[in-house]
Design a protein around this motif. Structure first.
Motif, PDB file in Angstrom:
ATOM      1  N   THR A 142       0.848  -1.191   0.000  1.00  0.00           N
ATOM      2  CA  THR A 142       0.000   0.000   0.000  1.00  0.00           C
ATOM      3  C   THR A 142       0.885   1.243   0.000  1.00  0.00           C
ATOM      4  N   MET A 172      -5.215  -5.795  -5.874  1.00  0.00           N
ATOM      5  CA  MET A 172      -3.903  -5.157  -5.816  1.00  0.00           C
ATOM      6  C   MET A 172      -2.971  -5.876  -6.787  1.00  0.00           C
ATOM      7  N   VAL A 210       4.155  -9.267   1.312  1.00  0.00           N
ATOM      8  CA  VAL A 210       3.153  -8.215   1.479  1.00  0.00           C
ATOM      9  C   VAL A 210       3.443  -7.437   2.753  1.00  0.00           C
ATOM     10  N   ALA A 262      -0.813  -3.971   3.061  1.00  0.00           N
ATOM     11  CA  ALA A 262      -1.382  -4.921   2.101  1.00  0.00           C
ATOM     12  C   ALA A 262      -2.064  -6.075   2.823  1.00  0.00           C
TER      13      ALA A 262
END
Length: 158
Positions: A2, A93, A143, A147
């Motif tokens: 993110t 994503m 991740v 995320a």
């Protein structure tokens, strides 16, 4: 990854004081560093960047790419790490990543040689930071905390 995960990653890299972020293309062969990354979209110019440690002794090699109507960095010859930013489309994503070539063609020797140790060590330190701070999901996928939260809230990874 993110925006928060990306900020944490880039802050770690900037902590050495020797990081510059370069765009994927430039109107001139003299690439101007970027201080703030744009919001990622479908456009490659918002998702593909080069990370350069300014203390590495190899020069930045650029070439004109007519299909891009501008100059591009030769990632094979240059001491740079390709940074592909992830982006989110709807609730999916799309993965990003880092990549670097560890060899380059030495024109004097006319042979492939390893890039300087400080470059290789820098790239290894990036990978180690990701392994330490992000969760291992699949063979090559990690991740970040943001995320992970995205996934817990129903988001998907691709």
């Amino acid at each position: 990854m993110t925006k928060e995960d990306e900020d944490s990653f880039l802050q770690h890299l900037r902590s050495s004081g020797h990081l510059v972020i370069l765009p994927s293309t430039s109107a001139s062969s003299n690439f101007t560093p970027i201080s703030v990354l744009p919001e990622p979209t479908e456009d490659e110019a918002t998702r593909k960047f080069w990370l350069q440690k300014t203390t590495v002794s190899l020069p930045l090699v650029t070439e004109y790419a007519s299909e891009k109507s501008g100059y591009v960095i030769d990632g094979f010859q240059s001491p740079v790490v390709e940074y592909l930013r992830p982006r989110t489309v709807s609730q999916v994503m799309l993965a990003g990543g880092i990549r670097a070539d560890m060899n380059y063609l030495d024109n004097e020797q006319q042979d492939l040689v390893r890039k300087p140790t400080d470059f290789r060590d820098w790239f290894d330190s990036m990978q180690n930071w990701i392994r330490k701070n992000f969760k291992h999901l699949t063979l090559l996928t990690y991740v970040g905390p943001g995320a992970e939260k995205f996934s817990e809230e129903g988001g998907l990874f691709h």
